[in-house]
Motif scaffolding. Structure first.
Motif, PDB file in Angstrom:
ATOM      1  N   GLU A  12       3.864   4.214   4.920  1.00 36.86           N
ATOM      2  CA  GLU A  12       3.859   2.856   5.462  1.00 36.86           C
ATOM      3  C   GLU A  12       3.366   2.818   6.902  1.00 36.86           C
ATOM      4  O   GLU A  12       2.679   1.880   7.302  1.00 36.86           O
ATOM      5  N   ARG A  60       3.818   1.564  -1.202  1.00 38.13           N
ATOM      6  CA  ARG A  60       4.569   1.721  -2.448  1.00 38.13           C
ATOM      7  C   ARG A  60       3.691   1.992  -3.652  1.00 38.13           C
ATOM      8  O   ARG A  60       4.179   2.420  -4.695  1.00 38.13           O
ATOM      9  N   THR A  61       2.392   1.742  -3.551  1.00 36.83           N
ATOM     10  CA  THR A  61       1.509   1.904  -4.706  1.00 36.83           C
ATOM     11  C   THR A  61       0.464   2.994  -4.533  1.00 36.83           C
ATOM     12  O   THR A  61      -0.285   3.272  -5.478  1.00 36.83           O
ATOM     13  N   THR A  62       0.389   3.617  -3.360  1.00 32.32           N
ATOM     14  CA  THR A  62      -0.584   4.681  -3.119  1.00 32.32           C
ATOM     15  C   THR A  62       0.124   5.866  -2.462  1.00 32.32           C
ATOM     16  O   THR A  62       1.330   5.838  -2.224  1.00 32.32           O
ATOM     17  N   VAL A  63      -0.653   6.890  -2.148  1.00 30.05           N
ATOM     18  CA  VAL A  63      -0.083   8.073  -1.499  1.00 30.05           C
ATOM     19  C   VAL A  63       0.091   7.868  -0.002  1.00 30.05           C
ATOM     20  O   VAL A  63       0.687   8.708   0.672  1.00 30.05           O
ATOM     21  N   ALA A  64      -0.429   6.767   0.553  1.00 27.41           N
ATOM     22  CA  ALA A  64      -0.340   6.520   1.986  1.00 27.41           C
ATOM     23  C   ALA A  64       1.091   6.164   2.378  1.00 27.41           C
ATOM     24  O   ALA A  64       1.807   5.490   1.627  1.00 27.41           O
ATOM     25  N   SER A  82      -0.537   3.043   6.827  1.00 26.29           N
ATOM     26  CA  SER A  82      -1.154   1.813   6.322  1.00 26.29           C
ATOM     27  C   SER A  82      -0.995   0.671   7.320  1.00 26.29           C
ATOM     28  O   SER A  82      -1.922  -0.130   7.524  1.00 26.29           O
ATOM     29  N   VAL A 108       0.832  -1.201   0.000  1.00 20.11           N
ATOM     30  CA  VAL A 108       0.000   0.000   0.000  1.00 20.11           C
ATOM     31  C   VAL A 108       0.868   1.253   0.000  1.00 20.11           C
ATOM     32  O   VAL A 108       0.604   2.227  -0.715  1.00 20.11           O
TER      33      VAL A 108
END
Length: 288
Positions: free
Chosen positions: A96, A90-94, A99, A88
């Motif tokens: 680590e 690495r693939t979204t704006v959130a 998430s 999450v």
């Protein structure tokens, strides 16, 4: 003095088993805690400790208080949450941390609901707070095996792990071992949290991992010495905590973690890098 300190462990086998379990946890979990603190991931360890709960709860739902089922479920759940939070991030704006916090809160709630569906309040307390005084041979072998795997694993990835603690970008640029060290370390962390879960429960397992490691930081800056002081502090916390539990009729898991907390507070105050000693230490000329 003998009656107060040594007699409980000589006379009662459950006290000896609990002490052996604390020693195994100290050797396996606390070195992981040292690297978590160096990597500024202490709260990540806490989140992952809660993340194993739904897997352990599913194992409990299928097979009751089965050591193997709860261990397997906890490992799968912990590794899954660690991987999902990383994906999450690495693939979204959130980020680590956010998430991971989201997944661990969901996991904690799901785990409590699952246990409550079948078990009693006693079973729920057993899973959340552990029963270190009720460790059997199977649980001790499991915790000791995890400690052995951890020590060998840390020996293999020690050098890249140390470099990653201080400059992960440099490690990624010069070595292909960066993802091996990172994810291998996370797997070792999950394994030790699962081992600690059987003795101290999901809410307390991270305490024996983080508190002695954080306390060691006030005594030294050398990584080898951090590991040694952390392990000794964890084992001493287990020893004293078990004695407090025995003599004062306190719950054993919280007594151990409170003792580790007292070690942290004493280190914070009186360690060479603690609050009091840094104020008493003579400052260099013209130092602000």
């Amino acid at each position: 003095m003998y009656d107060a300190i040594f007699a409980p462990f000589v006379e009662f086998s459950f006290m000896r088993r609990a002490l052996v379990g604390c020693l195994a946890l100290s050797l396996g979990a606390t070195p992981i805690g040292v690297f978590l603190t160096l990597r500024r991931m202490s709260l990540t360890g806490d989140a992952m400790a809660h993340a194993i709960l739904p897997g352990a709860a599913l194992g409990y739902l299928v097979a009751g208080l089965s050591l193997g089922a709860m261990t397997l479920g906890g490992v799968i759940a912990g590794v899954a949450v660690a991987i999902l939070s990383g994906l999450v991030a690495r693939t979204t704006v959130a980020r680590e941390d956010s998430s991971l916090a989201a997944f661990y809160l969901i996991s904690l709630a799901v785990g409590v609901v699952i246990v409550s569906m079948r078990g009693s309040n006693v079973d729920l307390l057993h899973i959340l707070f552990g029963t270190v005084l009720a460790l059997n041979d199977e649980a001790i072998f499991l915790i000791s095996g995890i400690a052995t795997i951890t020590l060998f694993g840390l020996a293999v990835i020690y050098r890249p792990l140390v470099i990653e603690c201080f400059d992960p970008g440099f490690l990624r640029s010069v070595s292909p071992l960066s993802p091996v060290a990172h994810y291998g370390f996370l797997v070792l962390a999950v394994l030790n949290l699962v081992g600690g879960f059987h003795a101290l429960g999901t809410l307390m397992a991270v305490g024996i991992m983080i508190l002695p490691a954080a306390a060691a930081r006030f005594w030294t800056r050398d990584i080898t010495h951090l590991l040694i002081i952390g392990v000794l502090g964890a084992f001493l916390s287990g020893f004293v905590g078990l004695l407090l539990s025995y003599h004062a009729s306190l719950p054993s898991g919280p007594a151990i973690i409170l003792t580790a907390g007292a070690f942290y507070l004493l280190s914070l105050a009186f360690g060479p890098d603690g609050v009091i000693m840094t104020r008493l230490r003579p400052r260099r000329h013209l130092e602000a």
